[in-house]
Scaffold this active site. Structure first.
Site, PDB file in Angstrom:
ATOM      1  N   ASP A   1      53.857  44.294  26.519  1.00 33.02           N
ATOM      2  CA  ASP A   1      52.927  43.827  25.723  1.00 33.02           C
ATOM      3  C   ASP A   1      53.424  43.566  24.204  1.00 33.02           C
ATOM      4  O   ASP A   1      53.990  44.649  23.584  1.00 33.02           O
ATOM      5  CB  ASP A   1      52.015  45.317  25.709  1.00 33.02           C
ATOM      6  CG  ASP A   1      50.621  44.805  25.150  1.00 33.02           C
ATOM      7  OD1 ASP A   1      50.387  43.793  24.447  1.00 33.02           O
ATOM      8  OD2 ASP A   1      49.723  45.679  25.219  1.00 33.02           O
ATOM      9  N   ASP A   2      53.171  42.445  23.748  1.00 36.52           N
ATOM     10  CA  ASP A   2      53.364  42.148  22.612  1.00 36.52           C
ATOM     11  C   ASP A   2      54.991  42.125  22.151  1.00 36.52           C
ATOM     12  O   ASP A   2      55.242  42.255  21.095  1.00 36.52           O
ATOM     13  CB  ASP A   2      52.796  43.228  21.297  1.00 36.52           C
ATOM     14  CG  ASP A   2      51.208  42.992  21.449  1.00 36.52           C
ATOM     15  OD1 ASP A   2      50.659  42.216  22.231  1.00 36.52           O
ATOM     16  OD2 ASP A   2      50.826  43.550  20.399  1.00 36.52           O
TER      17      ASP A   2
ATOM     18  N   CYS B   1      45.891  40.137  24.081  1.00 40.74           N
ATOM     19  CA  CYS B   1      46.222  40.681  25.238  1.00 40.74           C
ATOM     20  C   CYS B   1      45.098  40.328  26.488  1.00 40.74           C
ATOM     21  O   CYS B   1      45.504  39.588  27.690  1.00 40.74           O
ATOM     22  CB  CYS B   1      46.044  42.057  25.282  1.00 40.74           C
ATOM     23  SG  CYS B   1      47.035  42.838  24.163  1.00 40.74           S
TER      24      CYS B   1
ATOM     25  N   ARG C   1      46.269  38.097  30.026  1.00 40.16           N
ATOM     26  CA  ARG C   1      46.126  38.804  31.438  1.00 40.16           C
ATOM     27  C   ARG C   1      45.388  37.952  32.419  1.00 40.16           C
ATOM     28  O   ARG C   1      45.682  37.956  33.419  1.00 40.16           O
ATOM     29  CB  ARG C   1      45.822  40.132  31.009  1.00 40.16           C
ATOM     30  CG  ARG C   1      46.888  41.049  30.267  1.00 40.16           C
ATOM     31  CD  ARG C   1      46.563  42.193  29.668  1.00 40.16           C
ATOM     32  NE  ARG C   1      47.647  42.646  28.715  1.00 40.16           N
ATOM     33  CZ  ARG C   1      48.730  43.334  29.024  1.00 40.16           C
ATOM     34  NH1 ARG C   1      48.677  43.903  30.007  1.00 40.16           N
ATOM     35  NH2 ARG C   1      49.495  43.377  28.094  1.00 40.16           N
TER      36      ARG C   1
ATOM     37  N   LYS D   1      49.116  48.836  31.880  1.00 42.35           N
ATOM     38  CA  LYS D   1      47.852  48.599  31.075  1.00 42.35           C
ATOM     39  C   LYS D   1      47.252  47.465  31.946  1.00 42.35           C
ATOM     40  O   LYS D   1      47.690  46.171  32.294  1.00 42.35           O
ATOM     41  CB  LYS D   1      48.335  47.933  29.671  1.00 42.35           C
ATOM     42  CG  LYS D   1      47.283  47.274  28.753  1.00 42.35           C
ATOM     43  CD  LYS D   1      47.546  46.921  27.571  1.00 42.35           C
ATOM     44  CE  LYS D   1      46.714  46.031  26.784  1.00 42.35           C
ATOM     45  NZ  LYS D   1      47.318  45.840  25.421  1.00 42.35           N
TER      46      LYS D   1
ATOM     47  N   HIS E   1      43.464  45.854  30.977  1.00 47.32           N
ATOM     48  CA  HIS E   1      42.780  45.274  29.708  1.00 47.32           C
ATOM     49  C   HIS E   1      41.994  44.149  30.457  1.00 47.32           C
ATOM     50  O   HIS E   1      41.860  43.288  29.720  1.00 47.32           O
ATOM     51  CB  HIS E   1      43.847  44.910  28.758  1.00 47.32           C
ATOM     52  CG  HIS E   1      43.181  44.890  27.373  1.00 47.32           C
ATOM     53  ND1 HIS E   1      43.827  44.676  26.394  1.00 47.32           N
ATOM     54  CD2 HIS E   1      41.880  45.341  26.964  1.00 47.32           C
ATOM     55  CE1 HIS E   1      43.007  44.696  25.317  1.00 47.32           C
ATOM     56  NE2 HIS E   1      41.844  45.265  25.785  1.00 47.32           N
TER      57      HIS E   1
ATOM     58  N   SER F   1      44.022  48.736  25.617  1.00 48.54           N
ATOM     59  CA  SER F   1      45.162  48.758  24.697  1.00 48.54           C
ATOM     60  C   SER F   1      45.286  50.519  24.089  1.00 48.54           C
ATOM     61  O   SER F   1      44.494  51.148  24.065  1.00 48.54           O
ATOM     62  CB  SER F   1      44.974  48.003  23.353  1.00 48.54           C
ATOM     63  OG  SER F   1      45.183  46.751  23.656  1.00 48.54           O
TER      64      SER F   1
ATOM     65  N   HIS G   1      53.407  47.610  22.180  1.00 49.95           N
ATOM     66  CA  HIS G   1      52.289  47.289  21.635  1.00 49.95           C
ATOM     67  C   HIS G   1      52.291  48.581  20.642  1.00 49.95           C
ATOM     68  O   HIS G   1      52.452  49.677  20.853  1.00 49.95           O
ATOM     69  CB  HIS G   1      51.127  47.169  22.389  1.00 49.95           C
ATOM     70  CG  HIS G   1      49.673  46.819  21.847  1.00 49.95           C
ATOM     71  ND1 HIS G   1      49.188  47.820  20.789  1.00 49.95           N
ATOM     72  CD2 HIS G   1      49.029  45.916  21.791  1.00 49.95           C
ATOM     73  CE1 HIS G   1      47.920  46.873  20.440  1.00 49.95           C
ATOM     74  NE2 HIS G   1      47.950  45.958  21.078  1.00 49.95           N
TER      75      HIS G   1
ATOM     76  N   ASP H   1      53.171  39.547  27.303  1.00 49.18           N
ATOM     77  CA  ASP H   1      51.688  38.972  27.396  1.00 49.18           C
ATOM     78  C   ASP H   1      51.275  38.001  26.378  1.00 49.18           C
ATOM     79  O   ASP H   1      50.413  37.160  26.203  1.00 49.18           O
ATOM     80  CB  ASP H   1      50.688  39.982  27.545  1.00 49.18           C
ATOM     81  CG  ASP H   1      50.465  41.034  26.121  1.00 49.18           C
ATOM     82  OD1 ASP H   1      51.621  40.982  25.462  1.00 49.18           O
ATOM     83  OD2 ASP H   1      49.333  41.373  25.945  1.00 49.18           O
ATOM     84  N   ASN H   2      52.247  38.334  25.117  1.00 54.52           N
ATOM     85  CA  ASN H   2      51.961  37.286  24.083  1.00 54.52           C
ATOM     86  C   ASN H   2      53.097  37.743  23.169  1.00 54.52           C
ATOM     87  O   ASN H   2      53.867  38.698  23.063  1.00 54.52           O
ATOM     88  CB  ASN H   2      50.694  37.568  23.309  1.00 54.52           C
ATOM     89  CG  ASN H   2      50.138  39.004  23.101  1.00 54.52           C
ATOM     90  OD1 ASN H   2      49.396  39.625  23.721  1.00 54.52           O
ATOM     91  ND2 ASN H   2      50.878  39.352  22.025  1.00 54.52           N
TER      92      ASN H   2
ATOM     93  N   LYS I   1      51.973  36.822  16.980  1.00 53.38           N
ATOM     94  CA  LYS I   1      50.542  37.242  18.092  1.00 53.38           C
ATOM     95  C   LYS I   1      49.526  36.750  17.187  1.00 53.38           C
ATOM     96  O   LYS I   1      49.277  36.984  16.183  1.00 53.38           O
ATOM     97  CB  LYS I   1      50.709  38.774  18.173  1.00 53.38           C
ATOM     98  CG  LYS I   1      49.254  39.287  18.860  1.00 53.38           C
ATOM     99  CD  LYS I   1      49.363  40.657  18.988  1.00 53.38           C
ATOM    100  CE  LYS I   1      48.022  41.211  19.598  1.00 53.38           C
ATOM    101  NZ  LYS I   1      48.064  42.721  20.158  1.00 53.38           N
TER     102      LYS I   1
HETATM  103 MG    MG Z   1      49.612  41.877  24.005  1.00 48.97          MG
END
Ligand code: MG
Length: 473
Positions: free
Chosen positions: A48-49, A88, A92, A145, A147, A170, A243, A295-296, A317
């Site tokens: 994540d991130d 996010c 996803r 996660k 989300h 998150s 994240h 994811d990003n 992001k």
């Molecule tokens: Mg993310």
């Protein structure tokens, strides 16, 4: 042997191999093995991130990632791999469904992701990777996660997963105190974030102890793999790190030269090593495809040293610059994927059709998919079928790439960056192969290319039908 992006170069490499290097015909052998045995296991490790530049083999100077470096050396490192959105929830949704999130109502201009007070989620009508693989008998687990909706009807167990262990949104949400959001995240305590940890549909811990969360998600995945060693399985390990707020277990406290963020990435690297070691020990490695990606892009524009790096790319992001949506990506499947660097385009949208092809699943033809089957690239038989990508921010197309050229119709900075939303009558145009940092606008020289990209975007938009928005529900 490394191979590069263009078809011509790829063919040259392939011919060199056939001519004199006595390379094993990995792909054909693997195909034969699969026919004789069972479809491949699939493990998706989704961070994540995490930024493009946060892994050693992607160029980070001080974060140590020996396991991911080895994974890349033994597998394929993809340098032009995108996610469907720079935040996010829509990212996803794109991964899970193979469809731009605007098609499922999972993208919004007003609320960019789902929150604890949201009423929406991924609609039941959407087919996920797990739902597709279940049709041919895969055991499926979502760990980490989600989300894509925390209400009962949207949970992973309603979307093709046999089991779920993780946090539904998150790790920075459900805050227990008012005050400076950035400061709270940079000096985090577990009790500041009242995030639930769930098993299937029940909350089993709240707030989730985030200090041990990467380790626990990993052990859960290892146990799932061990329990299902005798049947095809799909493990979706979606780490909630890196994240913000950043947490790591005691074993990774102050171990990295890159500080707290480095600690967190080094624990994720340990986790990837645990997964690969487990697959080797169980003699499943030669029949398991592992994907590692994010994811990003990194939240560097807001959190500086508590976030990652976008590598050579602009932005991060939240933006449709390359740094927002181009993510570090490794595919690993020893003995089947021939090691190399793939510079062709690939995206998270391509995973549903790719996995379906490898597993022998027919996808329903009642909907539009935005993905391509990348299995020929993974099996080292072809260059990527993907030559274009549409960059969404919320429900709007901000930019589009065709071949090496990317046109920005709208530009905007990330949260709090001060760069206002700007619509461009003449788009900004960059050659992202020559100029991956998007520094030199070459629109004036290429009106023909802009016209082609514009027409491509119009063709795409004509396929998008309005649906109920899930993020503003
Ligand atoms: Mg993310």
């Amino acid at each position: 042997m490394a191979f590069t992006g263009s078809r011509r170069q790829f063919l040259r490499c392939a011919l060199a191999g056939a001519a004199g290097l006595a390379l094993q015909p990995y792909a054909r052998t693997a195909m034969a093995n699969r026919d004789a045995h069972r479809p491949p296991n699939i493990v998706v490790i989704f961070t994540d991130d995490m930024g493009w530049g946060d892994i050693g083999v992607f160029g980070h100077p001080t974060i140590r990632t020996p396991n991911l470096d080895r994974m890349a050396a033994e597998g394929q490192k993809w340098t032009s791999f995108y996610v469907a959105a720079s935040v996010c929830t829509p990212s996803r949704a794109g991964l899970m469904t193979g469809r731009y999130p605007v098609r499922s109502g999972m993208a919004s201009d007003r609320r960019r992701v789902l929150f604890p007070n949201s009423n929406g989620g991924l609609p039941q009508s959407e087919l996920t990777i797990a739902g597709a693989l279940k049709q041919v008998g895969y055991a499926t687990a979502c760990i980490g996660k989600w989300h894509l909706g925390h209400l009962p009807e949207f949970l992973p167990t309603e979307h093709g997963f046999d089991s779920y262990y993780g946090i539904p949104y998150s790790n920075d949400m459900a805050r227990t105190r008012e005050g400076d959001y950035i400061a709270m995240n940079k000096n985090p305590r577990v009790e500041y974030f009242n995030v639930p940890l769930m098993r299937d549909t029940e909350i089993i811990e709240q707030p989730a102890d985030q200090t041990t969360i990467t380790r626990r998600f990993t052990e859960e995945t290892v146990n799932f793999i061990k329990a299902n060693r005798d049947r095809p399985f799909f493990a979706y390990l979606a780490h909630s790190m890196p994240h913000v707020p950043l947490f790591r277990s005691d074993a990774f406290e102050d171990v990295s030269r890159a500080g707290r963020y480095g600690d967190v990435i080094e624990e994720i690297d340990w986790s990837a090593g645990r997964i690969m070691d487990t697959l080797r020990e169980l003699e499943l490695a030669d029949n398991t495809l592992v994907l590692f990606t994010s994811d990003n892009g990194p939240w560097n524009l807001l959190f500086t040293t508590h976030a990652g790096l976008p590598g050579p790319f602009r932005g991060g992001k939240g933006t449709t610059w390359e740094g927002g949506v181009r993510v570090p990506t490794i595919f690993w499947w020893p003995g089947t994927i021939q090691p190399g660097v793939v510079m062709d385009m690939g995206t998270a949208l391509d995973m549903l059709p790719t996995f379906a092809a490898l597993a022998g699943v027919s996808l329903p033809d009642d909907r539009v998919y935005d993905g391509y089957d990348l299995s020929p690239v993974l099996l080292n038989e072809a260059s990527s079928p993907r030559d274009s990508f549409i960059y969404y921010r919320g429900e709007q197309v901000y930019a589009a790439r065709r071949g090496a050229y990317k046109a920005h119709f709208i530009t905007q900075g990330a949260y709090g960056s001060g760069r206002e939303r700007t619509e461009h009558e003449v788009p900004e145009l960059y050659n992202v192969e020559i100029d991956p940092a998007e520094r030199k606008d070459i629109a004036e020289e290429h009106p023909d290319i802009i016209a082609e990209i514009r027409a491509m975007v119009e063709r795409h938009k004509a396929t998008v039908e309005p649906v109920e928005n899930q993020l503003t529900k």
